[in-house]
Enzyme design. Sequence first.
Site, short mmCIF file in Angstrom:
data_model
loop_
_atom_site.label_atom_id
_atom_site.label_comp_id
_atom_site.label_asym_id
_atom_site.label_seq_id
_atom_site.Cartn_x
_atom_site.Cartn_y
_atom_site.Cartn_z
N LYS A 1 1.61 0.06 -5.14
CA LYS A 1 1.58 -1.05 -4.17
C LYS A 1 0.16 -1.33 -3.69
O LYS A 1 -0.25 -2.48 -3.60
CB LYS A 1 2.49 -0.75 -2.96
CG LYS A 1 3.95 -0.53 -3.31
CD LYS A 1 4.84 -0.38 -2.09
CE LYS A 1 4.56 0.84 -1.23
NZ LYS A 1 4.84 2.15 -1.89
N ARG B 1 10.21 -0.47 5.85
CA ARG B 1 10.78 0.71 5.20
C ARG B 1 12.17 1.01 5.73
O ARG B 1 12.80 1.97 5.26
CB ARG B 1 9.88 1.92 5.44
CG ARG B 1 8.82 2.13 4.33
CD ARG B 1 7.88 3.21 4.82
NE ARG B 1 7.30 4.04 3.81
CZ ARG B 1 6.03 3.90 3.38
NH1 ARG B 1 5.28 2.92 3.81
NH2 ARG B 1 5.54 4.75 2.51
N ARG C 1 -3.16 11.48 -8.01
CA ARG C 1 -3.89 10.79 -6.93
C ARG C 1 -4.46 11.79 -5.91
O ARG C 1 -5.51 11.55 -5.33
CB ARG C 1 -2.95 9.78 -6.24
CG ARG C 1 -3.65 8.88 -5.25
CD ARG C 1 -2.75 7.76 -4.77
NE ARG C 1 -1.83 8.19 -3.73
CZ ARG C 1 -0.89 7.41 -3.17
NH1 ARG C 1 -0.76 6.15 -3.57
NH2 ARG C 1 -0.10 7.85 -2.24
N ARG D 1 -5.70 12.54 0.69
CA ARG D 1 -4.53 12.42 1.57
C ARG D 1 -3.75 13.72 1.59
O ARG D 1 -3.26 14.16 0.55
CB ARG D 1 -3.62 11.27 1.08
CG ARG D 1 -4.16 9.91 1.43
CD ARG D 1 -3.27 8.81 0.89
NE ARG D 1 -1.86 8.93 1.28
CZ ARG D 1 -0.96 7.98 1.08
NH1 ARG D 1 -1.33 6.84 0.51
NH2 ARG D 1 0.29 8.15 1.44
N ARG E 1 8.82 12.58 0.71
CA ARG E 1 8.55 11.13 0.77
C ARG E 1 9.46 10.37 -0.20
O ARG E 1 9.94 9.28 0.11
CB ARG E 1 7.07 10.85 0.47
CG ARG E 1 6.17 11.27 1.63
CD ARG E 1 4.74 11.50 1.18
NE ARG E 1 4.10 10.28 0.71
CZ ARG E 1 3.04 10.28 -0.11
NH1 ARG E 1 2.53 11.41 -0.57
NH2 ARG E 1 2.51 9.14 -0.46
P1 AMP Z 1 1.94 4.94 2.51
O1 AMP Z 1 0.48 4.82 2.65
O2 AMP Z 1 2.63 3.61 2.47
O3 AMP Z 1 2.35 5.84 1.38
O4 AMP Z 1 2.47 5.64 3.85
C1 AMP Z 1 2.07 6.94 4.20
C2 AMP Z 1 2.92 7.45 5.34
O5 AMP Z 1 2.73 6.62 6.49
C3 AMP Z 1 4.41 7.45 5.11
O6 AMP Z 1 4.86 8.61 4.41
C4 AMP Z 1 4.94 7.39 6.54
O7 AMP Z 1 4.83 8.65 7.18
C5 AMP Z 1 3.94 6.47 7.21
N1 AMP Z 1 4.36 5.05 7.11
C6 AMP Z 1 3.74 4.05 6.41
N2 AMP Z 1 4.39 2.89 6.55
C7 AMP Z 1 5.46 3.15 7.34
C8 AMP Z 1 6.54 2.38 7.82
N3 AMP Z 1 6.66 1.06 7.50
N4 AMP Z 1 7.46 2.98 8.62
C9 AMP Z 1 7.35 4.28 8.95
N5 AMP Z 1 6.38 5.08 8.50
C10 AMP Z 1 5.43 4.53 7.70
#
Ligand code: AMP
Length: 191
Positions: A14, A89, A128, A134, A146
Amino acid sequence: MLNIVLFGPPGAGKGTQSEKLIAKYQLIHLSTGDIFRANIKGATELGMLAKSFMDKGQLVPDEVTIRMLESEVNKYPDAKGFIFDGFPRTIAQAQALDIFLSKRGQSLSAVLSLEVKEDELRQRLAERAKSSGRPDDANPEVIQKRIDVYKNETLPLKDHFTAQGKYKGINGIGEINEIFNSLCAKIDELK
Ligand code: AMP
């Protein structure tokens, strides 16, 4: 006005595809994960709260995430449109997004979903981890959490958006440019 949700599990691509799409369509990119990570870096209260969930692979609570996203959307009154990456989400987040957009006299144009098999996701995230810095990529248990959270809490949105006629699945495996072209073809159909 284009308002697109880029949907898909962690590691689907994404972020990579968002970067290419914003350049082509001049949209504002709102990645909730990136915004949380910027807050962690800046040691804000929101960052500290988000980190306690992110490090475990759990979702940040809806109330916090929705409030944060709304204030980000409101920073761009003149935007040509948005790419929402990693949001919504949950069903509550999807409903909140509809409300924010309708306050602006707008609506969601489409949900483009990058479909990638679970084995491939695990491999990509482990790869990654070598460069992302991260913590949530570095631990296989957190990666699995996740993926499980995605299946249990986020995937139900597929039916929600399908019922609205907005869900469009795209094969997320292959060359980055090939996937980008498939996304662009779907977006160009909307115009
Ligand atoms: P990402 O960078 O999209 O993989 O998000 C990393 C982490 O951020 C996720 O595993 C969640 O802990 C948190 N996170 C990101 N977007 C959301 C969302 N829309 N709702 C809740 N937690 C989020």
